[in-house]
Design a protein around this motif. Structure first.
Motif, PDB file in Angstrom:
ATOM      1  N   MET A 178       2.885   9.354  -6.206  1.00 16.23           N
ATOM      2  CA  MET A 178       3.526  10.643  -5.938  1.00 16.23           C
ATOM      3  C   MET A 178       4.877  10.756  -6.655  1.00 16.23           C
ATOM      4  O   MET A 178       5.704  11.596  -6.305  1.00 16.23           O
ATOM      5  CB  MET A 178       3.707  10.811  -4.431  1.00 16.23           C
ATOM      6  N   ASN A 179       5.097   9.878  -7.629  1.00 15.00           N
ATOM      7  CA  ASN A 179       6.344   9.850  -8.411  1.00 15.00           C
ATOM      8  C   ASN A 179       7.570   9.530  -7.572  1.00 15.00           C
ATOM      9  O   ASN A 179       8.671   9.987  -7.874  1.00 15.00           O
ATOM     10  CB  ASN A 179       6.529  11.152  -9.195  1.00 15.00           C
ATOM     11  N   GLU A 193       0.842  -1.199   0.000  1.00 13.81           N
ATOM     12  CA  GLU A 193       0.000   0.000   0.000  1.00 13.81           C
ATOM     13  C   GLU A 193       0.881   1.254   0.000  1.00 13.81           C
ATOM     14  O   GLU A 193       0.595   2.214  -0.712  1.00 13.81           O
ATOM     15  CB  GLU A 193      -0.942  -0.007   1.212  1.00 13.81           C
ATOM     16  N   VAL A 194       1.944   1.244   0.777  1.00  7.94           N
ATOM     17  CA  VAL A 194       2.878   2.372   0.796  1.00  7.94           C
ATOM     18  C   VAL A 194       3.503   2.544  -0.581  1.00  7.94           C
ATOM     19  O   VAL A 194       3.614   3.667  -1.081  1.00  7.94           O
ATOM     20  CB  VAL A 194       3.964   2.172   1.879  1.00  7.94           C
ATOM     21  N   LYS A 195       3.878   1.443  -1.207  1.00  8.70           N
ATOM     22  CA  LYS A 195       4.482   1.499  -2.546  1.00  8.70           C
ATOM     23  C   LYS A 195       3.511   2.138  -3.540  1.00  8.70           C
ATOM     24  O   LYS A 195       3.907   2.996  -4.331  1.00  8.70           O
ATOM     25  CB  LYS A 195       4.870   0.102  -3.014  1.00  8.70           C
ATOM     26  N   THR A 196       2.251   1.760  -3.476  1.00 11.15           N
ATOM     27  CA  THR A 196       1.250   2.301  -4.396  1.00 11.15           C
ATOM     28  C   THR A 196       1.107   3.814  -4.215  1.00 11.15           C
ATOM     29  O   THR A 196       1.069   4.567  -5.195  1.00 11.15           O
ATOM     30  CB  THR A 196      -0.111   1.608  -4.180  1.00 11.15           C
ATOM     31  N   VAL A 197       1.046   4.253  -2.967  1.00 11.61           N
ATOM     32  CA  VAL A 197       0.931   5.691  -2.697  1.00 11.61           C
ATOM     33  C   VAL A 197       2.196   6.413  -3.153  1.00 11.61           C
ATOM     34  O   VAL A 197       2.129   7.461  -3.811  1.00 11.61           O
ATOM     35  CB  VAL A 197       0.649   5.949  -1.204  1.00 11.61           C
ATOM     36  N   ALA A 198       3.353   5.865  -2.830  1.00 11.90           N
ATOM     37  CA  ALA A 198       4.618   6.486  -3.236  1.00 11.90           C
ATOM     38  C   ALA A 198       4.698   6.610  -4.754  1.00 11.90           C
ATOM     39  O   ALA A 198       5.059   7.668  -5.280  1.00 11.90           O
ATOM     40  CB  ALA A 198       5.801   5.673  -2.698  1.00 11.90           C
ATOM     41  N   ASN A 199       4.359   5.545  -5.459  1.00 11.83           N
ATOM     42  CA  ASN A 199       4.404   5.575  -6.923  1.00 11.83           C
ATOM     43  C   ASN A 199       3.478   6.641  -7.488  1.00 11.83           C
ATOM     44  O   ASN A 199       3.832   7.330  -8.461  1.00 11.83           O
ATOM     45  CB  ASN A 199       4.051   4.213  -7.512  1.00 11.83           C
TER      46      ASN A 199
END
Length: 91
Positions: A11-12, A3-9
């Protein structure tokens, strides 16, 4: 972590599945009798550092219209634990 990865991605911020796998595999090498600092805080009746984790990612995800069911559930549970510990410490 995903989930963190998805949010980070969104946000570029370039986090990859390989980075997630690296950390999952790293965790497997830890002493099974050890505890993360958040668990130590809970057992000691201290407030956790949850604000650094889910209380950062979940609001960002909401702004981006990204679902974070695991982080949201963990945030609710840790909030309840923190509130109970705060009440105990006020006595």
């Amino acid at each position: 972590m995903k989930e963190v990865k998805t949010v980070a991605n969104a946000m570029n911020i370039p986090l990859s599945d390989e980075m997630v796998d690296y950390w999952v595999n790293s965790l497997k090498t830890y002493d099974p009798d050890s505890m993360p600092s958040m668990r130590q805080d809970v057992l000691a009746g201290r407030q956790t550092e949850e604000a650094l984790f889910s209380k950062t990612v979940v609001p960002l995800a909401q702004k981006l219209h990204i679902q974070t069911p695991v982080l949201s559930m963990l945030m609710e549970k840790i909030d309840a634990i923190d509130a109970a510990n705060a009440a105990k410490n006020q006595k």
